[in-house]
Design a protein around this motif. Structure first.
Motif, PDB file in Angstrom:
ATOM      1  N   PRO A   1       0.887  -0.850  -0.156  1.00  0.00           N
ATOM      2  CA  PRO A   1      -0.247  -0.202   0.109  1.00  0.00           C
ATOM      3  C   PRO A   1       0.765   1.177   0.123  1.00  0.00           C
ATOM      4  CG  PRO A   1      -0.687  -2.046   1.610  1.00  0.00           C
ATOM      5  CD  PRO A   1       0.816  -1.865   1.040  1.00  0.00           C
ATOM      6  N   LYS A   2       0.293   2.357  -0.665  1.00  0.00           N
ATOM      7  CA  LYS A   2       1.136   3.320  -0.936  1.00  0.00           C
ATOM      8  C   LYS A   2       1.405   4.162  -0.152  1.00  0.00           C
ATOM      9  CE  LYS A   2       1.817   7.879  -3.662  1.00  0.00           C
ATOM     10  NZ  LYS A   2       2.711   8.237  -2.632  1.00  0.00           N
ATOM     11  N   ALA A   3       0.173   4.158   1.235  1.00  0.00           N
ATOM     12  CA  ALA A   3       0.238   4.800   2.427  1.00  0.00           C
ATOM     13  C   ALA A   3       1.868   4.400   3.469  1.00  0.00           C
ATOM     14  CB  ALA A   3      -1.086   4.116   3.090  1.00  0.00           C
ATOM     15  N   LEU A   4       1.789   3.332   3.188  1.00  0.00           N
ATOM     16  CA  LEU A   4       2.480   2.279   4.136  1.00  0.00           C
ATOM     17  C   LEU A   4       4.654   2.692   3.420  1.00  0.00           C
ATOM     18  CD1 LEU A   4       1.292  -1.064   5.078  1.00  0.00           C
ATOM     19  CD2 LEU A   4       1.768   0.273   6.322  1.00  0.00           C
ATOM     20  N   SER A   5       4.242   3.291   1.723  1.00  0.00           N
ATOM     21  CA  SER A   5       5.725   3.313   1.507  1.00  0.00           C
ATOM     22  C   SER A   5       5.588   5.288   1.742  1.00  0.00           C
ATOM     23  CB  SER A   5       5.399   3.195   0.109  1.00  0.00           C
ATOM     24  OG  SER A   5       4.995   1.912  -0.418  1.00  0.00           O
ATOM     25  N   ASP A   6       4.456   5.464   2.114  1.00  0.00           N
ATOM     26  CA  ASP A   6       5.144   7.267   2.652  1.00  0.00           C
ATOM     27  C   ASP A   6       5.495   7.735   3.670  1.00  0.00           C
ATOM     28  OD1 ASP A   6       3.974   8.106   0.139  1.00  0.00           O
ATOM     29  OD2 ASP A   6       1.553   8.118   0.534  1.00  0.00           O
ATOM     30  N   LYS A   7       5.200   6.353   4.307  1.00  0.00           N
ATOM     31  CA  LYS A   7       5.632   6.347   5.715  1.00  0.00           C
ATOM     32  C   LYS A   7       7.119   5.526   6.350  1.00  0.00           C
ATOM     33  CE  LYS A   7       0.690   5.338   7.907  1.00  0.00           C
ATOM     34  NZ  LYS A   7       0.113   4.893   9.142  1.00  0.00           N
ATOM     35  N   LEU A   8       7.246   5.115   5.513  1.00  0.00           N
ATOM     36  CA  LEU A   8       8.936   4.272   5.069  1.00  0.00           C
ATOM     37  C   LEU A   8       9.972   5.528   5.241  1.00  0.00           C
ATOM     38  CD1 LEU A   8       8.235   0.758   4.044  1.00  0.00           C
ATOM     39  CD2 LEU A   8       8.726   1.900   6.532  1.00  0.00           C
ATOM     40  N   ALA A   9       9.246   6.773   3.641  1.00  0.00           N
ATOM     41  CA  ALA A   9       9.461   7.368   3.192  1.00  0.00           C
ATOM     42  C   ALA A   9       9.890   8.918   4.334  1.00  0.00           C
ATOM     43  CB  ALA A   9       9.013   8.306   2.041  1.00  0.00           C
ATOM     44  N   GLN A  10       8.815   9.566   4.440  1.00  0.00           N
ATOM     45  CA  GLN A  10       9.051  10.102   5.827  1.00  0.00           C
ATOM     46  C   GLN A  10       9.815  10.028   6.720  1.00  0.00           C
ATOM     47  OE1 GLN A  10       4.708  10.376   7.297  1.00  0.00           O
ATOM     48  NE2 GLN A  10       4.090  10.847   4.981  1.00  0.00           N
ATOM     49  N   ARG A  11       9.812   8.134   7.921  1.00  0.00           N
ATOM     50  CA  ARG A  11      10.955   7.856   7.934  1.00  0.00           C
ATOM     51  C   ARG A  11      11.753   8.090   8.195  1.00  0.00           C
ATOM     52  NH1 ARG A  11       9.810   4.457  12.918  1.00  0.00           N
ATOM     53  NH2 ARG A  11      11.900   3.467  13.732  1.00  0.00           N
ATOM     54  N   THR A  12      12.774   7.664   6.895  1.00  0.00           N
ATOM     55  CA  THR A  12      13.901   8.271   6.997  1.00  0.00           C
ATOM     56  C   THR A  12      14.581   9.345   6.041  1.00  0.00           C
ATOM     57  OG1 THR A  12      12.840   7.491   4.200  1.00  0.00           O
ATOM     58  CG2 THR A  12      14.254   5.826   6.108  1.00  0.00           C
ATOM     59  N   GLY A  13      13.369  10.048   5.720  1.00  0.00           N
ATOM     60  CA  GLY A  13      13.759  11.553   5.157  1.00  0.00           C
ATOM     61  C   GLY A  13      14.216  11.693   3.310  1.00  0.00           C
ATOM     62  N   CYS A  14      13.565  10.520   2.801  1.00  0.00           N
ATOM     63  CA  CYS A  14      13.658  10.140   1.369  1.00  0.00           C
ATOM     64  C   CYS A  14      12.454  10.827   0.143  1.00  0.00           C
ATOM     65  CB  CYS A  14      13.462   8.677   0.716  1.00  0.00           C
ATOM     66  SG  CYS A  14      15.457   8.528   1.678  1.00  0.00           S
ATOM     67  N   GLU A  15      12.971  10.774  -0.765  1.00  0.00           N
ATOM     68  CA  GLU A  15      11.548  11.270  -1.817  1.00  0.00           C
ATOM     69  C   GLU A  15      11.376   9.600  -2.377  1.00  0.00           C
ATOM     70  OE1 GLU A  15      10.624  12.890  -6.372  1.00  0.00           O
ATOM     71  OE2 GLU A  15      13.003  12.833  -4.707  1.00  0.00           O
ATOM     72  N   LEU A  16       9.308   9.735  -2.479  1.00  0.00           N
ATOM     73  CA  LEU A  16       8.869   8.502  -2.980  1.00  0.00           C
ATOM     74  C   LEU A  16       8.831   8.494  -4.040  1.00  0.00           C
ATOM     75  CD1 LEU A  16       7.807   5.423  -2.108  1.00  0.00           C
ATOM     76  CD2 LEU A  16       5.851   6.352  -1.711  1.00  0.00           C
ATOM     77  N   ARG A  17       8.884   8.171  -4.957  1.00  0.00           N
ATOM     78  CA  ARG A  17       8.961   7.758  -6.497  1.00  0.00           C
ATOM     79  C   ARG A  17       7.634   6.653  -6.674  1.00  0.00           C
ATOM     80  NH1 ARG A  17      10.101  11.537 -11.107  1.00  0.00           N
ATOM     81  NH2 ARG A  17      11.666  13.265  -9.460  1.00  0.00           N
ATOM     82  N   GLN A  18       6.241   6.556  -7.256  1.00  0.00           N
ATOM     83  CA  GLN A  18       5.753   5.591  -7.739  1.00  0.00           C
ATOM     84  C   GLN A  18       5.704   5.373  -9.365  1.00  0.00           C
ATOM     85  OE1 GLN A  18       1.699   5.300  -6.094  1.00  0.00           O
ATOM     86  NE2 GLN A  18       1.284   3.541  -6.128  1.00  0.00           N
TER      87      GLN A  18
END
Length: 420
Positions: free
Chosen positions: A318-335
């Protein structure tokens, strides 16, 4: 006759490569590389395909042979199915040797002679040792020039050593040992003694005529001197950790050097996570992430390497989980919505980067093109075969359990070594 080859170890050999390719393409002689890889190694079982610094041992020399671009054909002689699979994945053709030359007592020369007998089109054979992981393309290019341009019939690699040698004495015979290469009363300082040239086993070039006579060294012959840092050989387990550290610093990682990496694109599912989705009784979806991987990402960011997390099209995470991982690591997320290659090239264009400046970590079939093209690429240890065969580095860790941290450390180590 012996001759010392003058060369520049840091040269890329581009002009030499052009000269040799002209000779090959003109049909003068068929020059083949041949790596012997028997499945029955006694010291280290299946040593030739055991992973060394993220790459099958045989992969290091195959990469150097293929990238040298001076061979009309590159072959692995083996009697083992798994070695055959790995050899083909790294760009080699396979010669299935006969049982007669696959015994513990079989010599390398016998195996090479069998290959020469069955490949009448081959005129010059370069026997490359699979256990020499610090071999570089320019070593092969410059050594081959001695045959194609200078008329030598055999050329073999050596390393200069400064070892004082003494005659062996059996216990109890009462004799005194004797110095073999020095005068004990006038021991030279290292800087005042040129040392001795010893075979390092990396490679042996020989013409068909010599091989048919039962010789790998003979006729008009010469040695090619390699620097000690490139002279690595592996015979027993104790050599492995030493060789791993040496190859990380002096090994050949491909046409594009990983020390120029400015951007890491890392898959979320199957790299940062183990690809599993957990469901709670309340129906909440959860994933697990290793703290070590978070630290690895932070290490890259502190080392001026941007990290972007990516989700391939069709990902079940789920993208929501990926968004949380990106926030946690300080990374940009690209789908990604199209092919991974096209999406990555969009990112590269935005940042003005080329493939050699990009590291890519993936784990499955959609990642294959990017794993091939990236200047440096990696997969977790448990990635499918289709991805394992395309990555430049295979992690010791599995997905979601430190693989990203391991790859991050590897990138930073190579960048550090490049500056030293």
């Amino acid at each position: 006759m012996a001759s010392k080859r003058k060369r520049n170890e840091d040269s890329n050999g581009s002009d030499l490569n052009v000269k040799i390719k002209k000779g090959v393409s003109a049909g003068k002689r068929h020059i083949a590389a041949l790596i012997l890889a028997r499945g029955g190694s006694k010291g280290i079982p299946l040593k030739n395909i055991k992973t060394l610094a993220g790459v099958p041992l045989i992969g290091w020399v195959l990469r150097a042979a293929v990238d040298s671009k001076v061979f009309d054909s590159v072959w692995v002689s083996t009697d083992h199915d798994e070695i055959e699979r790995v050899a083909k994945a790294w760009g080699a053709q396979v010669h299935r040797r006969s049982p007669e030359v696959s015994k513990d007592s079989s010599s390398s020369l016998e195996t090479i002679q069998e290959f020469a007998r069955l490949k009448p089109e081959v005129d010059v054979i370069c026997n490359i040792q699979a256990t020499s992981p610090c071999l570089h393309p320019h070593h092969l290019r410059e050594a081959l020039e001695m045959i194609t341009e200078e008329g030598y019939e055999s050329v073999f690699s050596v390393v200069r050593k400064h070892h004082f040698r003494w005659q062996e004495v059996k216990k109890g015979d009462g004799t005194s040992t004797q110095a073999l290469n020095l005068d004990p009363s006038r021991r030279p300082r290292r800087q005042d003694w040129p040392g001795e040239l010893c075979e390092n086993g990396s490679f042996y070039f020989a013409t068909r005529d010599l091989i048919e006579k039962g010789l790998l060294q003979g006729g008009k012959m010469a040695y090619f001197e390699m620097r000690p840092e490139y002279s690595v050989d592996i015979d027993v387990d104790i050599d492995w950790p030493v060789a791993e550290q040496r190859v990380l610093r002096y090994g050949y990682f491909g046409m594009d050097k990983p020390e120029v990496v400015k951007l890491l694109l890392c898959g979320v599912s199957g790299c940062l996570t183990d690809g599993k989705i957990f469901l709670s009784l309340a129906g909440e979806e959860m994933v697990s992430v290793s703290v070590r991987d978070n630290v690895g990402i932070a290490m890259l960011q502190n080392g001026d390497v941007e990290v972007i997390l990516v989700m391939s099209s069709g990902s079940l995470l789920p993208k929501a989980l990926s968004d949380k991982l990106a926030q946690r690591t300080g990374c940009e997320l690209r789908q990604f919505v199209g092919s991974n290659k096209e999406e990555v090239e969009k990112i590269m264009k935005e940042r003005g980067l080329g493939w050699k400046e990009v590291a890519y970590m993936g784990n499955d079939e959609p990642d294959v093109e990017c794993l091939n093209l990236a200047g440096f690429s990696a997969v977790p240890k448990d990635a499918p075969t289709v991805a394992l065969n395309r990555a430049k580095y295979v992690c010791h860790s599995v997905a979601g359990c430190g693989a990203v941290r391991e790859f991050a450390e590897h990138i930073l180590l190579l960048k550090k070594e490049a500056k030293s």
